[in-house]
Each structure stands twice: as structure tokens, then as C-alpha cells.
Enzyme design. Structure first.
Site, PDB file in Angstrom:
ATOM      1  N   SER A 151      -9.087   1.191   0.965  1.00  0.00           N
ATOM      2  CA  SER A 151      -8.411   2.213   0.688  1.00  0.00           C
ATOM      3  C   SER A 151      -7.418   2.276  -0.686  1.00  0.00           C
ATOM      4  O   SER A 151      -7.302   3.185  -0.918  1.00  0.00           O
ATOM      5  CB  SER A 151      -7.575   2.459   2.185  1.00  0.00           C
ATOM      6  OG  SER A 151      -6.995   1.167   2.464  1.00  0.00           O
ATOM      7  N   ASP A 407       3.340   4.330   6.510  1.00  0.00           N
ATOM      8  CA  ASP A 407       2.310   3.704   5.660  1.00  0.00           C
ATOM      9  C   ASP A 407       3.257   3.203   4.488  1.00  0.00           C
ATOM     10  O   ASP A 407       3.673   3.953   3.704  1.00  0.00           O
ATOM     11  CB  ASP A 407       1.148   4.854   5.173  1.00  0.00           C
ATOM     12  CG  ASP A 407       0.380   4.268   4.019  1.00  0.00           C
ATOM     13  OD1 ASP A 407       0.340   2.931   3.594  1.00  0.00           O
ATOM     14  OD2 ASP A 407      -0.469   4.939   3.691  1.00  0.00           O
ATOM     15  N   HIS A 410      -0.300   2.431   0.908  1.00  0.00           N
ATOM     16  CA  HIS A 410      -0.936   3.346  -0.140  1.00  0.00           C
ATOM     17  C   HIS A 410       0.213   3.782  -0.996  1.00  0.00           C
ATOM     18  O   HIS A 410       1.456   3.924  -0.537  1.00  0.00           O
ATOM     19  CB  HIS A 410      -1.775   4.026   0.353  1.00  0.00           C
ATOM     20  CG  HIS A 410      -2.954   3.394   1.296  1.00  0.00           C
ATOM     21  ND1 HIS A 410      -2.634   3.633   2.801  1.00  0.00           N
ATOM     22  CD2 HIS A 410      -3.803   2.913   1.130  1.00  0.00           C
ATOM     23  CE1 HIS A 410      -3.719   2.836   3.177  1.00  0.00           C
ATOM     24  NE2 HIS A 410      -4.603   2.192   2.359  1.00  0.00           N
TER      25      HIS A 410
END
Ligand SMILES: *[C@@H]1O[C@H](CO)[C@@H](O)[C@H](O)[C@H]1NC(C)=O
Ligand SMILES: *[C@@H]1O[C@H](CO)[C@@H](O)[C@H](O)[C@H]1NC(C)=O
Ligand SMILES: *[C@@H]1O[C@H](CO)[C@@H](O)[C@H](O)[C@H]1NC(C)=O
Ligand SMILES: *[C@@H]1O[C@H](CO)[C@@H](O)[C@H](O)[C@H]1NC(C)=O
Ligand SMILES: *[C@@H]1O[C@H](CO)[C@@H](O)[C@H](O)[C@H]1NC(C)=O
Length: 437
Positions: A151, A407, A410
């Protein structure tokens, strides 16, 4: 005042698409034109509220112009440096308009503090020019730029597409049906016949289990080290630039096979009848298999292979509001690379060097180049650039929910990950400069 100030680039070259080999007089006129436009922009269009931000369009134009006038990129290591305050520098695009993954669209999701967009990476010893979408597309004309990995690879490819879309429109050629995962994604930029793709392959090798079914536990990956993931390997011949970005999944754990034979495990203490292989051996094996595949490409067209280093997570607290709460980059010396990150980086440099030796031993010089996109240091300094709770839309609309996730791995788009692509652009430019001499 909105948080987003797009810097429109109204810079059309008189002679079609601008390249690096524009003759000197044309260059001078281009510079003059850019500067006038920049000044005009400042005089007529800048918000007058913030003194500093008035200058950011000028810096932006100078950065862009630099890419055209300088024919030889500086001999510079972009991996070491520091983040410096540069208001507006990272406000390059509107993530919603270029269709970023919903959980990375921090501004749309309600993140109000956007100071994380006011920083610029200053490498030791040279200046890193801002990403120049027109130059990138011109250089990549007719080519296929592929990102293969996890990712973080997807985070970077989306950043690239957004950066490019500020100059030319794209078409989504393909996007797989799972709306939350986006395992495979392909864009085209018809103006330059450039294709950009993302291939989900978090081990590079063929993997099943968690790697293809998100509802399984994190360590339940079944990886065949002797076979590459089919999806990207089948397309390998069509690729001109391949960026591999892996790491996190190898650390999470897996059961490794060679065909049907179990050859090792990582993070599976319950399996005692086989070797504990860790993450380094599977990582090296996957890279080597991948290089082999790319080197034996049917048409032998030159390939630029890039290994992106590890981008660490910044989870700090264990509640939603304390997970990655920082609002600024770390100061110099405040955050060091851990031995793990150093090790992963070393593996990548060693494998890249070994691959290059093999290329020249095979007399295949020029057919493939392997380089390391070393972003670990710049990424580790940016705990402020993650979505945190703003991976969800308006996360606090109903107060703090216990079950919600954050998160801290990222990056928001736009965000620090755009810098990865600024460095990538310079690496690819350097390759071209070398090749043409
Ligand atoms: C981005 O574009 C969307 C759609 O046009 C718009 O609603 C939104 O306000 C824009 N975001 C910013 C930060 O300008
Ligand atoms: C570029 O930098 C590298 C590493 O610092 C050094 O080994 C090399 O000699 C330099 N090349 C030139 C042309 O300055
Ligand atoms: C994913 O794993 C879950 C849990 O084992 C299982 O119930 C489900 O059928 C799997 N889905 C697919 C598409 O394989
Ligand atoms: C798998 O086994 C075969 C046969 O023993 C061997 O040639 C090959 O190198 C092995 N592959 C890996 C990735 O270990
Ligand atoms: C090793 O253990 C696993 C389960 O823990 C089992 O499925 C497998 O058959 C065992 N292999 C051997 C060679 O004993």
C-alpha cells in the site's frame, strides 16, 4: 480562506512540449517568460494574508524553471537532509479531483490543520526541484511506469498521478472492483502516451492468504518464493520504469514455500517443524527473482528499476486521538533510524548493486539499471503527514468512537509522499543524462 492554493502553471512553450535539450536562447526566453508569469501571479492572484505564502508561487516557478535550464542534475544524495518550513510548497493538487483513495484524502475527510503541507525537503548539498509534471511526461513519452508492491507503492503511485494531473488530464484505464483495496489500477496520459500502473504484490512473489483476502489475520500469508506474482510478472515486458516498494508485509509474517514444500516461516511460533527465515531472505529472494524476470524481458528494451526503501509508521498512543498526534516534522536529531530500518535499507542497496554487477557481467549494460529510492530518512521525520483518524470522513462528527481506526502509516495526499516522486523524477533524469553521453 481555503487551505488549498493551486498554483496554476500557465507555461506553454512556443515549440510544443518542452524537453531538457532546449537550445540556450530559447531557454533564456523561457526563463524570462516564467519569471514574468510568476510576478504577475504574485501581483494579481496571491492571497495577501500571509507574507510568506506570497513568495511560494515564485519559488514554485523557479523550481520548475530550474528543471528546464539545468541540463545536468547535480551530483547529490537526496536521502540525507532536513525538512524546512516553506509555506504552500506541498499544496500541489486537490486529492479529491485526482481521485485518491478515500482514506488518504485527509482534507476532504475533515482534517483542519494543514500545516503538514508547508514543508520542503532540503537535501544536504543541493536543492531538490519541485516536481515538474510536464518534464516528467515529456521524458516518459510512450512509456509505461509501473509501481509494484504494497500500500505504500499505491500511496506513491497515486501521488504521482495527482502531480501529473495538474499539467495534463488522465484517463482511468482500469480499476479493480474492490472499492476499498484498489489492488490494480491503471491510468493513461493520452497527451504523451504515458501509462502509469499499480500492481498489488506486497511480497513481489506470489502470495495468497491475507495478501489477497483482507479478512484473514495479519500473519496468514502463504508465499511461494519460487514464483513471482503473476499479475505484474505477466506484464513485465511492457514496463519501462518499475518501482518496487515493499517491506511492511514481510515484517508482518508469512509461511514460505518452494512449490508445495514449506521452506520457512516468519512470525509463526506455532510452526516448529521448519526454519525461521525472518524477512531478509524472502526479501532478497523476491528481488533477485524480479530482476531475473526483468533482465530476460523479451524485447530487451532498457528498464529503469527502482527499489523504494522502507517508510516507517508513526503510531504513538493507543487511542484514536493520540495516534500520530504530531503537527510538525521532527527536528534534526530528534529521530534516528532504528537498526531495522538501517538493515532494510542495506538489503536494498546490496541487492541493487548485485543486480548491476550481474547486468554488466552479462554484457547487458544499458538494458537494465537498478537504483535505490532512499526515502526512509525523510519519511521517518514526518509523523505529522499521516491521515490518523482522518482516514475516515468527519471522524469526530459524533464524538470520539472507540472502534475507529487511525492510519499512521500512509501519507495524506497531497503530503510528504509527493517528495518521493520529486526524488524519483531526479533519479530518472540522471539516468537519461548518463545514457545520452
Ligand atoms: C477539491 O475539489 C472538490 C470537488 O470540486 C471541492 O469540493 C473541494 O472543496 C476541493 N478541496 C479543496 C481543499 O479545495
Ligand atoms: C558523486 O558523489 C559520489 C558520492 O558522494 C562520489 O563518489 C562521486 O565521486 C561524485 N561524482 C562526481 C562527478 O562528483
Ligand atoms: C476470506 O477469508 C474469510 C475468513 O477465513 C473467508 O470466510 C472468506 O470466504 C474469504 N474470502 C475469499 C474471497 O476467499
Ligand atoms: C526451489 O527448489 C528448486 C529445486 O530444488 C531450486 O532449484 C530453487 O532454487 C528453489 N527456489 C527457491 C526460491 O528457493
Ligand atoms: C509441519 O507442521 C505443519 C503444521 O504445523 C503441518 O501441516 C506439516 O505437515 C508439517 N510438516 C512436516 C514435514 O512435518
Amino acid at each position: 480562506m481555503g487551505a488549498y492554493h493551486p498554483h496554476k502553471h500557465k507555461t506553454s512553450s512556443p515549440k510544443g512540449s518542452p524537453g531538457y535539450f532546449v537550445p540556450k536562447p530559447v531557454c533564456a526566453w523561457l526563463v524570462f517568460g516564467f519569471l514574468s508569469l510568476a510576478l504577475l501571479h504574485i501581483i494579481c492572484c496571491s492571497p495577501s494574508t500571509n507574507q510568506d505564502s506570497v513568495f511560494s508561487p515564485l519559488i514554485q516557478y523557479l523550481d520548475d524553471t530550474y528543471s528546464f535550464v539545468s541540463t545536468e542534475p547535480k551530483n547529490c544524495s537526496y536521502s540525507e537532509g532536513k525538512w524546512v518550513y516553506a509555506p504552500g510548497h506541498a499544496r500541489r493538487y486537490n486529492g479529491t479531483l485526482c481521485n485518491v483513495k478515500e482514506s488518504h484524502d485527509c482534507i476532504r475527510n475533515g482534517r483542519q490543520d494543514t500545516g503538514y503541507l508547508d514543508w520542503r525537503w532540503q537535501p544536504d548539498g543541493c536543492r531538490l526541484p519541485a516536481f515538474n509534471p510536464r518534464a516528467f511526461l515529456s521524458q516518459m513519452r510512450g512509456k509505461h511506469v509501473a509501481f509494484v508492491g504494497d500500500s505504500m507503492a499505491r500511496n506513491q503511485v497515486q501521488s504521482l498521478v495527482c502531480l501529473l494531473s495538474s499539467a495534463h488530464p488522465y484517463k482511468v484505464v482500469y480499476r479493480d472492483r474492490n472499492p476499498y483495496k484498489y489492488y490494480f489500477w491503471r491510468w493513461s496520459f493520452p497527451s504523451h502516451d504515458v501509462t502509469v500502473s499499480f500492481y498489488w504484490a506486497p511480497f513481489i512473489s506470489r502470495a495468497t492468504g491475507k495478501a489477497s483476502n483482507d479478512s484473514l489475520p495479519q500473519t496468514m500469508n502463504y508465499v511461494d518464493l519460487d514464483v513471482l506474482d503473476d499479475r505484474w510478472a505477466n506484464d513485465a515486458d511492457t514496463m519501462d520504469v518499475v518501482v518496487f516498494s515493499i517491506g511492511h508485509w514481510l515484517l508482518n509474517g508469512a509461511i514460505y514455500y518452494n512449490g508445495t514444500e514449506m521452506v520457512g516461516v516468519h512470525q509463526h511460533p506455532e510452526i516448529t517443524n521448519t526454519t525461521v527465515v525472518g524477512y531478509a531472505i524472502p526479501m532478497r529472494t523476491a528481488y533477485r527473482k524480479a530482476f531475473e524476470r526483468l533482465m530476460t524481458s523479451a524485447d530487451r528494451r532498457p528498464k529503469n528499476v527502482v527499489l523504494a526503501t522502507f517508510s516507517p509508521a508513526h503510531f504513538e498512543g493507543n487511542t484514536l486521538t493520540t495516534a500520530c498526534p504530531r503537527k510538525e516534522p521532527y527536528k534534526e536529531g530528534e529521530k534516528q533510524l532504528r537498526p531495522l530500518e538501517e538493515e532494510l535499507r542495506t538489503i536494498m542497496y546490496e541487492e541493487a548493486e548485485a543486480a548491476m554487477r550481474k547486468v554488466s557481467d552479462n554484457g547487458g549494460g544499458g538494458a537494465m539499471s537498478v537504483e535505490v529510492l532512499d526515502i526512509t530518512k525523510l519519511a521517518i521525520m514526518r509523523p505529522d503527514g499521516h491521515p490518523g483518524p482522518y482516514m475516515h470522513r468527519d471522524p469526530f462528527a459524533n464524538g470520539v468512537q472507540e472502534w475507529m481506526s487511525a492510519d499512521c502509516l500512509h501519507f495524506c495526499l497531497p503530503g510528504p509522499v509527493d517528495t518521493f516522486n520529486e526524488i524519483l523524477q531526479q533519479m530518472l533524469r540522471k539516468k537519461r543524462a548518463v545514457k545520452t553521453h
